[in-house]
Scaffold this motif. Structure first.
Motif, PDB file in Angstrom:
ATOM      1  N   ILE A  97       0.858  -1.170   0.000  1.00 31.59           N
ATOM      2  CA  ILE A  97       0.000   0.000   0.000  1.00 31.59           C
ATOM      3  C   ILE A  97       0.898   1.225   0.000  1.00 31.59           C
ATOM      4  CG2 ILE A  97      -1.691   1.334   1.324  1.00 31.59           C
ATOM      5  CD1 ILE A  97      -2.774  -1.284   2.415  1.00 31.59           C
ATOM      6  N   ARG A  98       0.574   2.187  -0.823  1.00 30.67           N
ATOM      7  CA  ARG A  98       1.279   3.465  -0.832  1.00 30.67           C
ATOM      8  C   ARG A  98       0.295   4.536  -0.381  1.00 30.67           C
ATOM      9  NH1 ARG A  98       5.866   2.628  -4.360  1.00 30.67           N
ATOM     10  NH2 ARG A  98       6.615   0.687  -3.466  1.00 30.67           N
ATOM     11  N   VAL A  99       0.706   5.299   0.587  1.00 35.17           N
ATOM     12  CA  VAL A  99      -0.077   6.436   1.058  1.00 35.17           C
ATOM     13  C   VAL A  99       0.645   7.671   0.543  1.00 35.17           C
ATOM     14  CG1 VAL A  99      -1.022   7.614   3.064  1.00 35.17           C
ATOM     15  CG2 VAL A  99      -0.775   5.131   3.104  1.00 35.17           C
ATOM     16  N   LEU A 100      -0.012   8.417  -0.340  1.00 37.46           N
ATOM     17  CA  LEU A 100       0.600   9.568  -1.005  1.00 37.46           C
ATOM     18  C   LEU A 100      -0.045  10.864  -0.548  1.00 37.46           C
ATOM     19  CD1 LEU A 100       0.478   8.063  -4.595  1.00 37.46           C
ATOM     20  CD2 LEU A 100       2.457   8.138  -3.098  1.00 37.46           C
ATOM     21  N   ALA A 101       0.783  11.858  -0.295  1.00 37.18           N
ATOM     22  CA  ALA A 101       0.277  13.178   0.074  1.00 37.18           C
ATOM     23  C   ALA A 101      -0.110  13.940  -1.175  1.00 37.18           C
ATOM     24  CB  ALA A 101       1.346  13.950   0.839  1.00 37.18           C
ATOM     25  N   ASP A 102      -1.096  14.799  -1.042  1.00 36.50           N
ATOM     26  CA  ASP A 102      -1.414  15.709  -2.133  1.00 36.50           C
ATOM     27  C   ASP A 102      -0.226  16.649  -2.312  1.00 36.50           C
ATOM     28  OD1 ASP A 102      -3.895  14.614  -2.577  1.00 36.50           O
ATOM     29  OD2 ASP A 102      -4.943  16.059  -1.303  1.00 36.50           O
ATOM     30  N   ALA A 103       0.054  17.050  -3.530  1.00 37.42           N
ATOM     31  CA  ALA A 103       1.197  17.924  -3.812  1.00 37.42           C
ATOM     32  C   ALA A 103       0.964  19.314  -3.226  1.00 37.42           C
ATOM     33  CB  ALA A 103       1.406  18.026  -5.316  1.00 37.42           C
ATOM     34  N   PRO A 104       1.997  19.879  -2.572  1.00 40.25           N
ATOM     35  CA  PRO A 104       1.852  21.244  -2.047  1.00 40.25           C
ATOM     36  C   PRO A 104       1.816  22.247  -3.197  1.00 40.25           C
ATOM     37  CG  PRO A 104       4.092  20.478  -1.748  1.00 40.25           C
ATOM     38  CD  PRO A 104       3.309  19.320  -2.302  1.00 40.25           C
ATOM     39  N   ARG A 105       1.222  23.389  -2.935  1.00 41.34           N
ATOM     40  CA  ARG A 105       1.165  24.440  -3.946  1.00 41.34           C
ATOM     41  C   ARG A 105       2.537  25.078  -4.083  1.00 41.34           C
ATOM     42  NH1 ARG A 105      -3.684  28.171  -2.406  1.00 41.34           N
ATOM     43  NH2 ARG A 105      -3.044  29.117  -4.339  1.00 41.34           N
ATOM     44  N   PRO A 106       3.001  25.339  -5.309  1.00 41.06           N
ATOM     45  CA  PRO A 106       4.329  25.935  -5.490  1.00 41.06           C
ATOM     46  C   PRO A 106       4.375  27.382  -5.001  1.00 41.06           C
ATOM     47  CG  PRO A 106       3.193  25.747  -7.588  1.00 41.06           C
ATOM     48  CD  PRO A 106       2.327  25.070  -6.557  1.00 41.06           C
ATOM     49  N   VAL A 107       5.561  27.792  -4.558  1.00 37.75           N
ATOM     50  CA  VAL A 107       5.776  29.175  -4.122  1.00 37.75           C
ATOM     51  C   VAL A 107       6.271  29.956  -5.327  1.00 37.75           C
ATOM     52  CG1 VAL A 107       7.136  30.650  -2.599  1.00 37.75           C
ATOM     53  CG2 VAL A 107       6.335  28.433  -1.789  1.00 37.75           C
ATOM     54  N   PRO A 108       5.655  31.121  -5.617  1.00 38.77           N
ATOM     55  CA  PRO A 108       6.096  31.919  -6.770  1.00 38.77           C
ATOM     56  C   PRO A 108       7.561  32.330  -6.628  1.00 38.77           C
ATOM     57  CG  PRO A 108       4.009  32.737  -5.926  1.00 38.77           C
ATOM     58  CD  PRO A 108       4.509  31.721  -4.944  1.00 38.77           C
ATOM     59  N   ALA A 109       8.224  32.532  -7.761  1.00 41.25           N
ATOM     60  CA  ALA A 109       9.639  32.925  -7.767  1.00 41.25           C
ATOM     61  C   ALA A 109       9.815  34.315  -7.175  1.00 41.25           C
ATOM     62  CB  ALA A 109      10.163  32.892  -9.197  1.00 41.25           C
ATOM     63  N   ALA A 110      11.012  34.570  -6.639  1.00 40.88           N
ATOM     64  CA  ALA A 110      11.327  35.884  -6.065  1.00 40.88           C
ATOM     65  C   ALA A 110      11.172  36.949  -7.140  1.00 40.88           C
ATOM     66  CB  ALA A 110      12.757  35.893  -5.532  1.00 40.88           C
ATOM     67  N   GLY A 111      10.661  38.090  -6.748  1.00 42.08           N
ATOM     68  CA  GLY A 111      10.496  39.194  -7.671  1.00 42.08           C
ATOM     69  C   GLY A 111       9.200  39.150  -8.453  1.00 42.08           C
TER      70      GLY A 111
ATOM     71  N   GLN B   8      -7.680  11.784   4.455  1.00 45.46           N
ATOM     72  CA  GLN B   8      -7.896  13.189   4.135  1.00 45.46           C
ATOM     73  C   GLN B   8      -6.561  13.801   3.718  1.00 45.46           C
ATOM     74  OE1 GLN B   8      -9.571  15.449   7.315  1.00 45.46           O
ATOM     75  NE2 GLN B   8     -10.012  17.193   6.021  1.00 45.46           N
ATOM     76  N   GLY B   9      -6.542  14.529   2.617  1.00 45.92           N
ATOM     77  CA  GLY B   9      -5.330  15.194   2.163  1.00 45.92           C
ATOM     78  C   GLY B   9      -4.358  14.304   1.416  1.00 45.92           C
ATOM     79  N   GLY B  10      -4.839  13.156   0.939  1.00 48.56           N
ATOM     80  CA  GLY B  10      -3.935  12.266   0.223  1.00 48.56           C
ATOM     81  C   GLY B  10      -4.673  11.145  -0.464  1.00 48.56           C
ATOM     82  N   ARG B  11      -3.895  10.205  -0.988  1.00 46.74           N
ATOM     83  CA  ARG B  11      -4.456   9.065  -1.704  1.00 46.74           C
ATOM     84  C   ARG B  11      -3.866   7.768  -1.167  1.00 46.74           C
ATOM     85  NH1 ARG B  11      -2.634   9.497  -7.504  1.00 46.74           N
ATOM     86  NH2 ARG B  11      -0.826  10.475  -6.602  1.00 46.74           N
ATOM     87  N   VAL B  12      -4.617   6.699  -1.327  1.00 47.54           N
ATOM     88  CA  VAL B  12      -4.163   5.368  -0.948  1.00 47.54           C
ATOM     89  C   VAL B  12      -4.153   4.513  -2.218  1.00 47.54           C
ATOM     90  CG1 VAL B  12      -4.649   3.313   0.433  1.00 47.54           C
ATOM     91  CG2 VAL B  12      -5.142   5.585   1.366  1.00 47.54           C
ATOM     92  N   LEU B  13      -2.983   3.968  -2.548  1.00 45.84           N
ATOM     93  CA  LEU B  13      -2.845   3.085  -3.703  1.00 45.84           C
ATOM     94  C   LEU B  13      -2.559   1.675  -3.195  1.00 45.84           C
ATOM     95  CD1 LEU B  13      -0.533   5.322  -5.919  1.00 45.84           C
ATOM     96  CD2 LEU B  13      -3.007   5.141  -6.006  1.00 45.84           C
ATOM     97  N   VAL B  14      -3.323   0.725  -3.683  1.00 46.16           N
ATOM     98  CA  VAL B  14      -3.201  -0.664  -3.233  1.00 46.16           C
ATOM     99  C   VAL B  14      -2.817  -1.535  -4.418  1.00 46.16           C
ATOM    100  CG1 VAL B  14      -4.422  -2.599  -2.166  1.00 46.16           C
ATOM    101  CG2 VAL B  14      -4.966  -0.264  -1.474  1.00 46.16           C
ATOM    102  N   SER B  15      -1.841  -2.396  -4.212  1.00 48.47           N
ATOM    103  CA  SER B  15      -1.475  -3.375  -5.237  1.00 48.47           C
ATOM    104  C   SER B  15      -1.154  -4.694  -4.549  1.00 48.47           C
ATOM    105  CB  SER B  15      -0.271  -2.893  -6.058  1.00 48.47           C
ATOM    106  OG  SER B  15       0.881  -2.853  -5.257  1.00 48.47           O
ATOM    107  N   GLY B  16      -1.052  -5.725  -5.338  1.00 52.20           N
ATOM    108  CA  GLY B  16      -0.703  -7.017  -4.760  1.00 52.20           C
ATOM    109  C   GLY B  16      -1.794  -8.021  -5.051  1.00 52.20           C
TER     110      GLY B  16
END
Length: 115
Positions: A1-15, A93-101
């Protein structure tokens, strides 16, 4: 089983959008704090999932990596179908569960490094 987090939002570049270097650094600090919280939340979700599956497996192991927890369960042949059905219904909550096997029990073989 893989428990995956949702991707964080990117931070805009400086300037970008007239942001100062100090505000960009503050945003980066917030970003890394959010990643740390997400990792802690992800490991807690994996622990709850393991508790939810208790009694359906003989042994378990897990390994945390960036944005993911890999969980391995040693399940009897007769209980594999019920285990997989129950695991595939798992939600976090806030992620996904992937099951294989089912997979051969690679993660439960002792090596000389495990002694």
């Amino acid at each position: 089983i893989r428990v995956l987090a949702d991707a964080p939002r990117p931070v805009p570049a400086a300037g970008s959008e007239g942001r100062s270097g100090a505000s960009w650094l503050a945003a980066r600090r917030s970003h890394y704090r959010a990643l740390d919280r997400a990792a802690t939340d992800l490991e807690a979700a994996a622990a709850r999932l393991s508790q939810d599956l208790a009694g359906r497996f003989r042994r378990s192991r897990q390994h945390a990596a960036s944005g993911m927890v890999s969980m391995y369960f040693l399940v009897s042949r007769g209980g594999a179908a019920a285990f997989l059905e129950h695991a595939r219904q798992a939600r976090i909550q806030g992620g996904r569960v992937l099951v294989s096997g089912p997979w051969p029990p690679y993660n439960f073989v002792l090596t000389t490094e495990d002694d």
